[in-house]
Design an enzyme around this catalytic site. Structure first.
Site, PDB file in Angstrom:
ATOM      1  N   LYS A   1       0.849  -1.204   0.000  1.00 42.79           N
ATOM      2  CA  LYS A   1       0.000   0.000   0.000  1.00 42.79           C
ATOM      3  C   LYS A   1       0.878   1.247   0.000  1.00 42.79           C
ATOM      4  O   LYS A   1       0.630   2.199  -0.740  1.00 42.79           O
ATOM      5  CB  LYS A   1      -0.931  -0.005   1.221  1.00 42.79           C
ATOM      6  CG  LYS A   1      -2.092  -0.959   1.062  1.00 42.79           C
ATOM      7  CD  LYS A   1      -2.843  -1.207   2.351  1.00 42.79           C
ATOM      8  CE  LYS A   1      -3.886  -2.308   2.109  1.00 42.79           C
ATOM      9  NZ  LYS A   1      -4.482  -2.848   3.318  1.00 42.79           N
TER      10      LYS A   1
ATOM     11  N   GLN B   1      -5.084  -1.530   9.410  1.00 41.50           N
ATOM     12  CA  GLN B   1      -4.928  -2.870   8.840  1.00 41.50           C
ATOM     13  C   GLN B   1      -5.534  -3.926   9.770  1.00 41.50           C
ATOM     14  O   GLN B   1      -5.206  -3.973  10.961  1.00 41.50           O
ATOM     15  CB  GLN B   1      -3.430  -3.154   8.608  1.00 41.50           C
ATOM     16  CG  GLN B   1      -3.152  -4.469   7.910  1.00 41.50           C
ATOM     17  CD  GLN B   1      -3.678  -4.524   6.474  1.00 41.50           C
ATOM     18  OE1 GLN B   1      -3.485  -3.586   5.696  1.00 41.50           O
ATOM     19  NE2 GLN B   1      -4.349  -5.602   6.129  1.00 41.50           N
TER      20      GLN B   1
ATOM     21  N   ASP C   1     -11.522   2.611   3.620  1.00 47.45           N
ATOM     22  CA  ASP C   1     -11.864   1.187   3.551  1.00 47.45           C
ATOM     23  C   ASP C   1     -13.381   0.995   3.443  1.00 47.45           C
ATOM     24  O   ASP C   1     -13.840  -0.092   3.115  1.00 47.45           O
ATOM     25  CB  ASP C   1     -11.377   0.471   4.830  1.00 47.45           C
ATOM     26  CG  ASP C   1     -10.230  -0.483   4.550  1.00 47.45           C
ATOM     27  OD1 ASP C   1     -10.023  -0.823   3.360  1.00 47.45           O
ATOM     28  OD2 ASP C   1      -9.552  -0.898   5.502  1.00 47.45           O
TER      29      ASP C   1
END
Ligand code: NDP
Length: 298
Positions: free
Chosen positions: A53, A97, A120
């Protein structure tokens, strides 16, 4: 002839398109979108995801802020960091995460993220907006599947879609997206009575289960488009070859000759997830500043 849906190539094109949008934002209003990624602990798979990422965020011309916390961090420490990132104007997107260590309530952390920075798309506000047709930030993996479907199938309206799996991060948002495309949408799960029969109805079949090659070739409707979200590692010991490998939830060799189009694993849906994360970061950066969100190039 079956079309192999090359998610790797498509994701590279999407990242390039996002890179052009970022360049225009820097040259025009002088905005450099920024993505903050928080990693708690040292889970090896999470470390690889976070590294990728970081690299791809920088390659797209955006700012990348990495925050690493030790595995024994308290929930309050993480909440404090999220609050700091919420308040930081240079941060347009925040990604924590998953999975988080057991002492931390993941939902409490996800709900602490400013919905405007929730790239997200897991915050309940974004889930609600998606369900009610509002301006949501959409979870990256289902968004990636939708972009592949729009490109490789075209008009989705009226098609029958079956999604196997009902998680909050893949199955449910995928169903909302396909409903919004006017598909006739079924969500199947572990209690579905005759899963094979449900799958055989599908013009579009999305597998998001996490069970290696569970969906067999004779479950596929001839001419269907099959999107395999599953990522399952088959250990070297189980294969007896000394090498592990990744397989999807669909028995690819059986399904590919029957489907009109199918994603491979790896190289199908997987690469789309980070590309969509970058796209969501640009979307968040524009919305936060009341700038027009660049029209989707792909
Ligand atoms: P979850 O474990 O959260 O959900 C799995 C779903 O599959 C559940 O709804 C479960 O049903 C259903 N299920 C389990 N067993 C069966 C069965 N025998 N028959 C029918 N349905 C079943 O998984 P995720 O949604 O998080 O992930 C699914 C897969 O996608 C995994 O392989 C994961 O690694 C992969 N993935 C890939 C991503 C990417 O490409 N970047 C991103 C996210 C996930 P029930 O609700 O009834 O228990």
């Amino acid at each position: 002839m079956t079309t192999l849906i090359d998610g790797k190539a498509f994701a590279a094109d999407l990242r390039a398109a996002v890179g052009s949008q970022v360049a225009a934002l820097i040259a025009g209003p002088g905005v450099t979108p920024g993505l903050a990624v928080v990693l708690v602990g040292e889970d090896p798979a999470s470390q690889v995801y976070v590294r990728n990422k970081h690299r791809q965020t920088l390659e797209a011309g955006m700012n990348s802020f990495e925050h690493r916390l030790p595995a024994d961090s308290s929930q309050q420490t993480l909440l404090d960091l999220v609050a700091e990132l919420n308040a930081d104007d240079a941060v347009d997107g925040i990604l924590v995460q998953l999975p988080l260590p057991a002492q931390i309530n993941a939902q409490a952390v996800l709900d602490a993220i400013d919905p405007a920075k929730d790239v997200d798309g897991f915050h309940v506000v974004n889930a609600g907006r998606l369900a009610t047709g509002g301006d949501a930030l959409v979870p990256c993996t289902p968004l990636g599947c939708l972009l592949l479907l729009r490109h490789f199938v075209g008009e989705l309206s009226g098609l029958r879609a079956v999604i196997v799996g009902r998680s909050n991060i893949v199955g449910k948002p995928m169903a909302q997206l396909l409903l919004a495309e006017n598909c006739t949408t079924t969500i199947a799960h572990s209690r579905t009575r005759d899963l094979a029969a449900e799958c055989r109805q599908a013009d579009i079949l999305i597998a998001a289960v996490g069970r290696p090659e569970m969906i067999r070739g004779d479950w596929i409707k001839p001419g269907a488009t099959v999107i395999d979200v599953g990522i399952n590692r088959i250990d070297a010991a189980d294969r007896g070859t000394g090498k592990s490998r990744l397989v999807g939830d669909v028995a690819f060799a059986e399904a590919a000759p029957i489907a009109a189009a199918i994603t491979p694993v790896p190289g199908g849906v997987g690469p789309m997830t980070i590309a969509c994360l970058l796209r969501n970061t640009v979307t968040a950066a524009c919305r936060r500043r009341d700038l027009p969100v660049p029209a989707a190039a792909l």
